[in-house]
Design a protein around this motif. Structure first.
Motif, PDB file in Angstrom:
ATOM      1  N   ASP A  47     -39.824 -87.109  52.781  1.00 42.96           N
ATOM      2  CA  ASP A  47     -40.043 -87.932  53.973  1.00 42.96           C
ATOM      3  C   ASP A  47     -41.537 -88.157  54.193  1.00 42.96           C
ATOM      4  OD1 ASP A  47     -37.358 -88.058  54.367  1.00 42.96           O
ATOM      5  OD2 ASP A  47     -37.299 -86.619  56.040  1.00 42.96           O
ATOM      6  N   ALA A  48     -42.312 -87.075  54.051  1.00 41.86           N
ATOM      7  CA  ALA A  48     -43.755 -87.180  54.284  1.00 41.86           C
ATOM      8  C   ALA A  48     -44.396 -88.139  53.282  1.00 41.86           C
ATOM      9  CB  ALA A  48     -44.401 -85.794  54.178  1.00 41.86           C
ATOM     10  N   ARG A  49     -44.016 -87.992  52.004  1.00 34.53           N
ATOM     11  CA  ARG A  49     -44.603 -88.839  50.964  1.00 34.53           C
ATOM     12  C   ARG A  49     -44.254 -90.305  51.161  1.00 34.53           C
ATOM     13  NH1 ARG A  49     -41.818 -85.374  47.325  1.00 34.53           N
ATOM     14  NH2 ARG A  49     -42.978 -83.429  47.074  1.00 34.53           N
ATOM     15  N   SER A  50     -43.079 -90.566  51.772  1.00 32.31           N
ATOM     16  CA  SER A  50     -42.635 -91.957  51.910  1.00 32.31           C
ATOM     17  C   SER A  50     -43.031 -92.543  53.262  1.00 32.31           C
ATOM     18  CB  SER A  50     -41.127 -92.048  51.705  1.00 32.31           C
ATOM     19  OG  SER A  50     -40.483 -91.270  52.697  1.00 32.31           O
ATOM     20  N   GLY A  51     -43.999 -91.923  53.908  1.00 27.70           N
ATOM     21  CA  GLY A  51     -44.567 -92.527  55.115  1.00 27.70           C
ATOM     22  C   GLY A  51     -43.806 -92.246  56.395  1.00 27.70           C
ATOM     23  N   GLN A  52     -42.891 -91.260  56.374  1.00 31.50           N
ATOM     24  CA  GLN A  52     -42.127 -90.976  57.593  1.00 31.50           C
ATOM     25  C   GLN A  52     -42.774 -89.896  58.452  1.00 31.50           C
ATOM     26  OE1 GLN A  52     -37.783 -91.060  57.165  1.00 31.50           O
ATOM     27  NE2 GLN A  52     -38.144 -91.598  55.020  1.00 31.50           N
ATOM     28  N   GLY A  53     -43.948 -89.476  58.066  1.00 27.88           N
ATOM     29  CA  GLY A  53     -44.716 -88.596  58.936  1.00 27.88           C
ATOM     30  C   GLY A  53     -44.370 -87.121  58.818  1.00 27.88           C
ATOM     31  N   PRO A  54     -44.925 -86.325  59.738  1.00 26.97           N
ATOM     32  CA  PRO A  54     -44.788 -84.871  59.641  1.00 26.97           C
ATOM     33  C   PRO A  54     -43.409 -84.377  60.053  1.00 26.97           C
ATOM     34  CG  PRO A  54     -45.938 -85.452  61.649  1.00 26.97           C
ATOM     35  CD  PRO A  54     -45.683 -86.747  60.915  1.00 26.97           C
ATOM     36  N   SER A  55     -43.125 -83.143  59.691  1.00 31.53           N
ATOM     37  CA  SER A  55     -41.942 -82.462  60.218  1.00 31.53           C
ATOM     38  C   SER A  55     -42.196 -80.968  60.182  1.00 31.53           C
ATOM     39  CB  SER A  55     -40.687 -82.818  59.410  1.00 31.53           C
ATOM     40  OG  SER A  55     -40.883 -82.518  58.057  1.00 31.53           O
ATOM     41  N   MET A  56     -41.371 -80.264  60.912  1.00 33.32           N
ATOM     42  CA  MET A  56     -41.534 -78.814  60.986  1.00 33.32           C
ATOM     43  C   MET A  56     -40.267 -78.142  60.492  1.00 33.32           C
ATOM     44  SD  MET A  56     -42.249 -76.429  64.304  1.00 33.32           S
ATOM     45  CE  MET A  56     -42.102 -74.653  64.232  1.00 33.32           C
ATOM     46  N   ILE A  57     -40.462 -77.121  59.685  1.00 31.60           N
ATOM     47  CA  ILE A  57     -39.344 -76.300  59.214  1.00 31.60           C
ATOM     48  C   ILE A  57     -39.548 -74.892  59.741  1.00 31.60           C
ATOM     49  CG2 ILE A  57     -38.205 -75.317  57.193  1.00 31.60           C
ATOM     50  CD1 ILE A  57     -39.299 -77.790  55.624  1.00 31.60           C
ATOM     51  N   GLU A  58     -38.533 -74.377  60.410  1.00 32.48           N
ATOM     52  CA  GLU A  58     -38.578 -72.980  60.842  1.00 32.48           C
ATOM     53  C   GLU A  58     -37.672 -72.199  59.906  1.00 32.48           C
ATOM     54  OE1 GLU A  58     -36.827 -72.159  64.639  1.00 32.48           O
ATOM     55  OE2 GLU A  58     -37.314 -70.019  64.558  1.00 32.48           O
ATOM     56  N   ALA A  59     -38.259 -71.432  59.024  1.00 39.86           N
ATOM     57  CA  ALA A  59     -37.476 -70.596  58.117  1.00 39.86           C
ATOM     58  C   ALA A  59     -37.202 -69.282  58.835  1.00 39.86           C
ATOM     59  CB  ALA A  59     -38.234 -70.371  56.815  1.00 39.86           C
ATOM     60  N   PHE A  60     -35.949 -69.083  59.190  1.00 38.92           N
ATOM     61  CA  PHE A  60     -35.568 -67.936  60.018  1.00 38.92           C
ATOM     62  C   PHE A  60     -35.351 -66.741  59.102  1.00 38.92           C
ATOM     63  CE2 PHE A  60     -32.859 -65.714  63.150  1.00 38.92           C
ATOM     64  CZ  PHE A  60     -33.602 -65.945  64.291  1.00 38.92           C
ATOM     65  N   THR A  61     -36.279 -65.802  59.156  1.00 39.79           N
ATOM     66  CA  THR A  61     -36.238 -64.708  58.188  1.00 39.79           C
ATOM     67  C   THR A  61     -36.657 -63.417  58.874  1.00 39.79           C
ATOM     68  OG1 THR A  61     -37.097 -63.984  56.032  1.00 39.79           O
ATOM     69  CG2 THR A  61     -38.575 -65.317  57.371  1.00 39.79           C
ATOM     70  N   TYR A  62     -37.030 -62.424  58.102  1.00 38.60           N
ATOM     71  CA  TYR A  62     -37.385 -61.136  58.691  1.00 38.60           C
ATOM     72  C   TYR A  62     -38.405 -60.425  57.814  1.00 38.60           C
ATOM     73  CZ  TYR A  62     -36.811 -56.812  61.333  1.00 38.60           C
ATOM     74  OH  TYR A  62     -37.033 -55.718  62.136  1.00 38.60           O
ATOM     75  N   ARG A  63     -39.425 -59.881  58.486  1.00 38.11           N
ATOM     76  CA  ARG A  63     -40.431 -59.108  57.776  1.00 38.11           C
ATOM     77  C   ARG A  63     -39.883 -57.700  57.595  1.00 38.11           C
ATOM     78  NH1 ARG A  63     -44.931 -57.658  61.519  1.00 38.11           N
ATOM     79  NH2 ARG A  63     -44.006 -55.608  61.390  1.00 38.11           N
ATOM     80  N   MET A  64     -39.414 -57.383  56.377  1.00 36.44           N
ATOM     81  CA  MET A  64     -38.756 -56.086  56.166  1.00 36.44           C
ATOM     82  C   MET A  64     -39.761 -54.934  56.180  1.00 36.44           C
ATOM     83  SD  MET A  64     -35.592 -56.860  55.937  1.00 36.44           S
ATOM     84  CE  MET A  64     -34.723 -55.474  55.201  1.00 36.44           C
ATOM     85  N   GLY A  65     -40.995 -55.199  55.860  1.00 41.27           N
ATOM     86  CA  GLY A  65     -41.989 -54.134  55.811  1.00 41.27           C
ATOM     87  C   GLY A  65     -42.899 -54.158  57.021  1.00 41.27           C
ATOM     88  N   ALA A  66     -44.045 -53.523  56.854  1.00 40.71           N
ATOM     89  CA  ALA A  66     -45.048 -53.496  57.915  1.00 40.71           C
ATOM     90  C   ALA A  66     -45.813 -54.820  57.912  1.00 40.71           C
ATOM     91  CB  ALA A  66     -46.011 -52.345  57.680  1.00 40.71           C
ATOM     92  N   HIS A  67     -46.525 -55.085  59.001  1.00 40.71           N
ATOM     93  CA  HIS A  67     -47.343 -56.299  59.050  1.00 40.71           C
ATOM     94  C   HIS A  67     -48.337 -56.299  57.886  1.00 40.71           C
ATOM     95  CE1 HIS A  67     -49.967 -59.462  60.424  1.00 40.71           C
ATOM     96  NE2 HIS A  67     -50.969 -58.622  60.415  1.00 40.71           N
ATOM     97  N   THR A  68     -49.059 -55.203  57.772  1.00 36.39           N
ATOM     98  CA  THR A  68     -49.876 -54.941  56.589  1.00 36.39           C
ATOM     99  C   THR A  68     -49.772 -53.452  56.319  1.00 36.39           C
ATOM    100  OG1 THR A  68     -51.914 -54.326  57.726  1.00 36.39           O
ATOM    101  CG2 THR A  68     -51.587 -56.688  57.311  1.00 36.39           C
TER     102      THR A  68
END
Lengths: 366, 468
Positions: free
Chosen positions: A244-265
């Motif tokens: 869509d972006a490449r064909s001139g339809q502009g930006p979009s947002m994807i929310e990948a719903f996941t989980y950080r299994m480990g520590a932040h760092t």
């Protein structure tokens, strides 16, 4: 958790999923994907190898060989799915956790370790891989991505930019500014938010009262939530957003719903702020196990294939360890080399002064 | 060959960690990345994976011991041939691969000699030793050399080498022959002077053998801060317990308080029969149905009322700016005995709470403390403290101020005693209050007024209404 943050919303959040946690392939009216057996096996291999790279890096930190590491454990599918959706011409702007995307962009894993070992400031050429250097500042890369995308627009090129960021970053001013610029200029950029539920120790409900993907509507572009532990869905959704972006339809947002299994760092201890039950429930949604189950059930791969990938992963880990330990420490004088592309009088003066200083020691510069 | 694994910094700038539990023992086979030990740092408990494959030759630190980062904790015999490698085993590979990229770095000797001290492992030779300068006289090497670059700043580039390489030798004061130069920073010297400690008699444990604040404190109060010797040694019935965690924090706070604030303690015996009646009646009120009403609640309320009448008791001595900081809010500290030791969490803005809210806050604070979940923020910022020594069945004590505060009220046990009321001896509920205050801020008169008023309010709780 989603029930809390969906307060005020009219309908429950939708989740694009093509592969269930049990490994069942399901259909979605808007998103479909048709992959060859080889491509499916390739995704499995990516997921396993990326996890192995991450595990080795965590171990190296624990052994004092890296100063820090930000683990991607649990987020492999979101990163590999979106990373494999990119074409060579697309440009990716990562945070500091996109080891899986780096893998898809053919960045040598040992180059990821340099910054965390303190021997360089990012070991790869961003132009060579179309993969920007890791960004530690939270969310600033979204503005870089939008600027890059506006450049694509002005060049008239047929490519897109993708900005990676986390749920915590959505509270940053930079990210909101990036949304506005992208929207107003119809920039060819995909905002790929890995919602791993935790911004260090802050839970999602401290960031938002609506599902994050619905924020996009307020800025004037589409948003979609995808199962971030489903590599097929992440691939399909990101492919469409980039197209869509490449064909001139502009930006979009994807929310990948996941989980950080480990520590932040590696400097963080998540047991201090989250409950074990939550972790256990997400273990059942593991991104690798579901692909393995699907491949086995559909006869696309068998145990000998899985064993071969495991062996390849172990060899990759050993090789990564060996090459990490062999990374040379930078010379003190090297810090002057990349300040300016052109000769610079002040830097030259400072370089000479510093050389003289080092030379004043009995054993010379080191 | 034998390879040693040094305790790494697992959390960005940590300097020490405690060995919690070994997962292996001498003679065990270990693989690379196999978990060998759990350590606890100031940030987290983490598992350390083995960097070597082989057989465990020796565990070099016992469980429970706190070690500095960089100290070897385990030795592993590996199949690799004997070679000169550093303990973390990276030198050979690094040099081989990087030979033409960087000059070879001479590695420090793997076995650095420790400087023996009276107790413990001894002092590690500092890794930040100054490198010898070309042509510098020996005396100047020990003294901080003037930074060469700075010396050269006025001269335009190219810098004339001789000017750079000859830092002006600093004059070293010639002491008596054989005299040992004592290394200590100015604040430490001041502390030693204040406490009457002769620095020449103190063994320094800081960098380059310098004397630290802890060394000075240890010299004045060896009993309060026993030397570090974690191994429990059975010797004539003595036991040595490593000083760490809450015990260490308590000891430091108490020493700091006792030796900076001149303490005065006053006592008052009070008939609290009416207070006990008030407690009973409050318990029947619906507002207090959900909370715990105890005599401590009314003591707290009385102190809050009194602190508002005499704000100077709720203040801090700011030594640096030479000012007394009077707080117009009260963060009421409650000393609590917990399984981990003594801690003093405080109720923030206690002065602004209604009585039921105060009761709820006190209950929550005590419960959190007892279960060991008190956060550092809950223990900081206190302005005045109550210590309920009565729960231990004693009448009074001379409490030591929580550092930074100027008053602390000890509240003894309540018991039936013969008491004279209207010329008659009758049994009454009686308790002893003890108030310690910082005499730099609070004079005897003010301290006495405060204690008298608290006592008066506990004898007749209606006064809390009158003065509150």
């Amino acid at each position: 958790m989603t029930a809390d943050v969906s307060r005020g919303a009219q309908s429950p959040p939708e989740l694009v999923q093509l592969l269930t946690p049990e490994g069942e392939r399901i259909e979605h009216p808007d998103y479909d994907i048709d992959l060859t057996a080889e491509e499916l096996r390739g995704l499995y291999r990516d997921l396993v190898l990326v996890r192995r790279i991450d595990l080795e890096a965590v171990a190296l930190q624990r052994q004092g060989e890296l100063g820090l590491w930000a683990s991607l454990l649990g987020q492999e599918a979101a990163q590999v799915g979106s990373g494999r959706a990119l074409t060579d011409a697309d440009m990716a702007f990562p945070t500091y956790r996109e080891h899986g995307v780096a893998w898809c962009r053919k960045v040598d894993p040992v180059q990821l370790l340099g910054m965390f070992r303190g021997v360089n400031h990012g070991g790869w050429d961003p132009v060579e891989h179309n993969f920007h250097l890791y960004t530690i500042v939270i969310g600033s890369q979204t503005l870089h991505a939008v600027g890059y995308a506006m450049g694509i627009q002005r060049d008239g090129a047929e490519s897109a930019a993708i900005a990676y960021f986390g749920d915590g970053a959505t509270s940053q001013g930079d990210v909101n500014e990036a949304f506005i610029w992208a929207s107003v200029f119809n920039a060819p950029v995909v905002f790929f938010c890995q919602n791993n539920q935790w911004a260090i120790s802050e839970p999602l409900e401290k960031q938002t009262r609506i599902p994050l993907y619905r924020r996009a509507a307020g800025f004037g572009f589409p948003g979609v939530r995808v199962d971030g532990n489903d590599v097929l869905a992440c691939l399909a959704v990101t492919r469409k957003a980039l197209a869509d972006a490449r064909s001139g339809q502009g930006p979009s947002m994807i929310e990948a719903f996941t989980y950080r299994m480990g520590a932040h760092t590696t400097s963080d201890d998540p047991t201090r702020y989250r409950v074990a039950d939550e972790l256990e429930s997400w273990k059942l949604k593991d991104p690798i196990e579901r692909v393995k189950a699907y491949l086995a059930k559909s006869g696309i791969a068998d145990q000998s294939y899985f064993d071969a990938i495991d062996a390849e992963a172990d060899e990759l880990g050993r090789d990564l360890r060996r090459r990490c330990l062999a990374m040379p420490d930078p010379q003190p004088m090297a810090m002057f080399d990349h300040v300016y592309a052109e000769p610079h009088a002040l830097v030259a003066e400072e370089r000479e002064q510093y050389a003289a200083y080092l030379n004043s020691f009995e054993e010379g510069a080191r | 060959m034998r390879r040693e694994f040094k305790l790494p910094d697992v959390g960005e700038g940590l300097t020490e960690a405690e060995i919690v539990r070994w997962h292996v023992k001498a003679g065990d086979a270990v693989k690379i990345n196999q978990t060998i030990v759990e350590i606890e740092t100031a940030k987290a408990v983490v598992e350390l994976p083995s960097p070597f494959e082989g057989v465990v030759a020796e565990l070099m630190a016992e469980e429970g011991r706190t070690l500095d980062v960089g100290v070897p904790i385990i030795a592993v015999d590996t199949d690799e041939p004997d070679e000169a490698v550093t303990s973390n085993g990276t030198a050979t590979a690094r040099e081989a691969l990087a030979d033409d990229m960087v000059p070879t770095i001479p590695e420090p000797p793997a076995k650095a000699e420790r400087t023996p001290v009276l107790v413990g492992y001894g002092v590690m030779p500092s890794s930040s030793k100054r490198r010898p300068r070309k042509g510098a006289p020996a005396a100047a090497q020990a003294a901080p050399a003037a930074p060469a670059v700075q010396a050269a700043r006025p001269a335009p580039a190219p810098v004339p080498a001789p000017a750079v390489r000859a830092p002006a030798p600093r004059t070293v004061e010639a002491g008596p022959v054989g005299a040992v130069t004592v290394l200590a920073k100015p604040p430490v010297r001041k502390l030693a002077k204040d406490l009457g400690v002769d620095l020449a008699t103190v063994v320094g444990t800081g960098p380059h053998g310098s004397i630290t604040r802890d060394d000075v404190h240890a010299a004045v109060a060896p009993a309060a801060a026993p030397a570090f010797a974690p191994q429990a040694v059975v010797s004539g019935g003595e036991e040595r317990i490593p000083v760490k965690g809450v015990r260490k924090a308590t000891a430091q706070a108490m020493v700091a308080s006792a030796f900076t604030a001149p303490h005065v303690t006053e006592f008052l015996q009070v008939d609290v029969t009416e207070t006990m009646e008030a407690v009973k009646r409050l318990r029947t009120l619906p507002d207090f149905a959900e909370v715990k009403v105890s005599p401590l609640l009314l003591v707290a309320k009385a102190l809050l009322v009194a602190a508002r009448r005499y704000p100077m008791v709720n203040s801090t001595w700011d030594e640096q700016s030479q000012e007394i900081v009077v707080k117009h809010y009260v963060n009421l500290g409650i000393a609590a005995a917990t399984p981990r030791g003594l801690i003093v969490p405080n109720v923030k803005n206690a002065h602004a709470l209604s009585l039921p809210d105060l009761a709820a806050a006190l209950g929550a604070l005590v419960e959190t403390a007892r279960s060991g979940r008190t956060q550092p923020a809950e223990m900081s910022g206190g302005t005045i403290t109550i210590t309920n020594v009565g729960v231990f069945g004693v009448d009074a004590g001379t409490p030591i101020l929580n550092p930074g505060e100027s008053a602390i009220l000890a509240f003894g046990q309540i018991r039936d005693l013969p008491w004279v009321v209207d010329g008659q001896i009758v049994p009454r509920k009686v308790c002893t209050l003890a108030l310690s205050f910082d005499h730099r801020i609070v004079d005897g008169e003010l301290g006495s007024l405060l204690l008298r008023d608290v006592g008066a309010m506990l004898e007749d709780p209606l006064r809390m209404l009158a003065w509150g």
